[in-house]
Design a protein around this motif. Sequence first.
Motif, short mmCIF file in Angstrom:
data_model
loop_
_atom_site.label_atom_id
_atom_site.label_comp_id
_atom_site.label_asym_id
_atom_site.label_seq_id
_atom_site.Cartn_x
_atom_site.Cartn_y
_atom_site.Cartn_z
N TYR A 130 0.74 -1.26 0.08
CA TYR A 130 -0.10 0.09 0.12
C TYR A 130 0.89 1.27 0.03
O TYR A 130 1.78 1.41 1.05
CB TYR A 130 -0.93 0.07 1.05
CG TYR A 130 -1.80 -1.06 1.44
CD1 TYR A 130 -2.57 -1.82 0.41
CD2 TYR A 130 -1.89 -1.76 2.79
CE1 TYR A 130 -3.32 -2.92 0.56
CE2 TYR A 130 -2.57 -2.92 2.87
CZ TYR A 130 -3.36 -3.54 1.98
OH TYR A 130 -3.90 -4.69 2.09
N ASN A 131 0.76 1.99 -1.06
CA ASN A 131 1.58 3.17 -0.99
C ASN A 131 0.48 4.59 -1.01
O ASN A 131 -0.44 4.68 -1.66
CB ASN A 131 2.17 3.32 -2.58
CG ASN A 131 3.23 2.31 -2.88
OD1 ASN A 131 4.06 2.10 -1.90
ND2 ASN A 131 3.14 1.61 -3.93
N PHE A 132 0.83 5.29 -0.05
CA PHE A 132 0.03 6.58 0.20
C PHE A 132 1.13 7.58 0.23
O PHE A 132 1.95 7.88 0.88
CB PHE A 132 -0.52 6.35 1.75
CG PHE A 132 -1.27 5.38 2.21
CD1 PHE A 132 -2.64 5.52 1.89
CD2 PHE A 132 -0.76 4.14 2.68
CE1 PHE A 132 -3.33 4.13 2.25
CE2 PHE A 132 -1.36 3.23 3.00
CZ PHE A 132 -2.67 3.13 2.81
N THR A 133 0.81 8.59 -0.61
CA THR A 133 1.47 10.01 -0.87
C THR A 133 0.60 11.14 -1.11
O THR A 133 -0.33 11.03 -1.65
CB THR A 133 1.96 9.70 -2.56
OG1 THR A 133 2.96 8.55 -2.74
CG2 THR A 133 3.15 10.92 -2.45
N PHE A 134 1.05 11.90 -0.10
CA PHE A 134 0.15 13.10 0.07
C PHE A 134 0.86 14.16 0.66
O PHE A 134 2.15 14.12 0.97
CB PHE A 134 -0.98 12.71 1.26
CG PHE A 134 -0.46 12.16 2.64
CD1 PHE A 134 -0.20 12.87 3.51
CD2 PHE A 134 -0.30 10.92 2.42
CE1 PHE A 134 0.45 12.29 4.87
CE2 PHE A 134 0.39 10.28 3.56
CZ PHE A 134 0.56 11.04 4.86
N GLY A 135 0.46 15.51 0.36
CA GLY A 135 1.27 16.80 1.06
C GLY A 135 1.16 16.76 2.54
O GLY A 135 0.10 16.30 3.16
#
Length: 199
Positions: A130-135
């Motif tokens: 699971y890859n979570f990318t966010f500011g």
Amino acid sequence: MKQKLLLLYIAFSFFACKPEPDRTPDKHINYYLTAEQLAKTPYFTNPAFDTLTFVSNQNDTVVFAKTRVDSGWYKLTDMDVGREYLIFNYYQQLTAKYQTIKGEGSFEVVHSKRINNGNTDMLKIVFNNYNFTFGDQVIGNMLHPNYKELIQINNNIFEFIISVKTDNPSENIEGYINKKYGIFYILDKSKGLEFLITK
């Protein structure tokens, strides 16, 4: 006569050469992650998170131990057209690498000063596949549409939460994140699988 002409040609060529104007030196600018940004998650500031334990709703336990933090830079180059010099922008990037010491899985956190072609500082959390990318500015942001003041999961109360989807929009997977625990809950609705931190 030929010698005089040759000398005259050399002299003329010498004086005809004009020195090039001085070129403005290139600029090199470093952009560092601030202490406030690093405090958005506990992975780089809180030694209690050198070990992470997650339990699934299928009673599987996965334990990760931090092995190292890598510090690096990535570079974006701009040019000041009017002055004809290059600007080299270097953006700090920290990566917390974890090793699996119980169960099966993987865990890593990347905090970058800037996303390419944008001004948002970026967090990427990888839990298993699971890859979570966010500011990073969304953490604790009460105006964000996915903000919740508190939730209760298995008799545990978590406060000031933001939920984010994985990088793959077709997946039905959410990660729940706050400043105190980082990513503390993963809900994979497509597989009916949940992981909850045990801190």
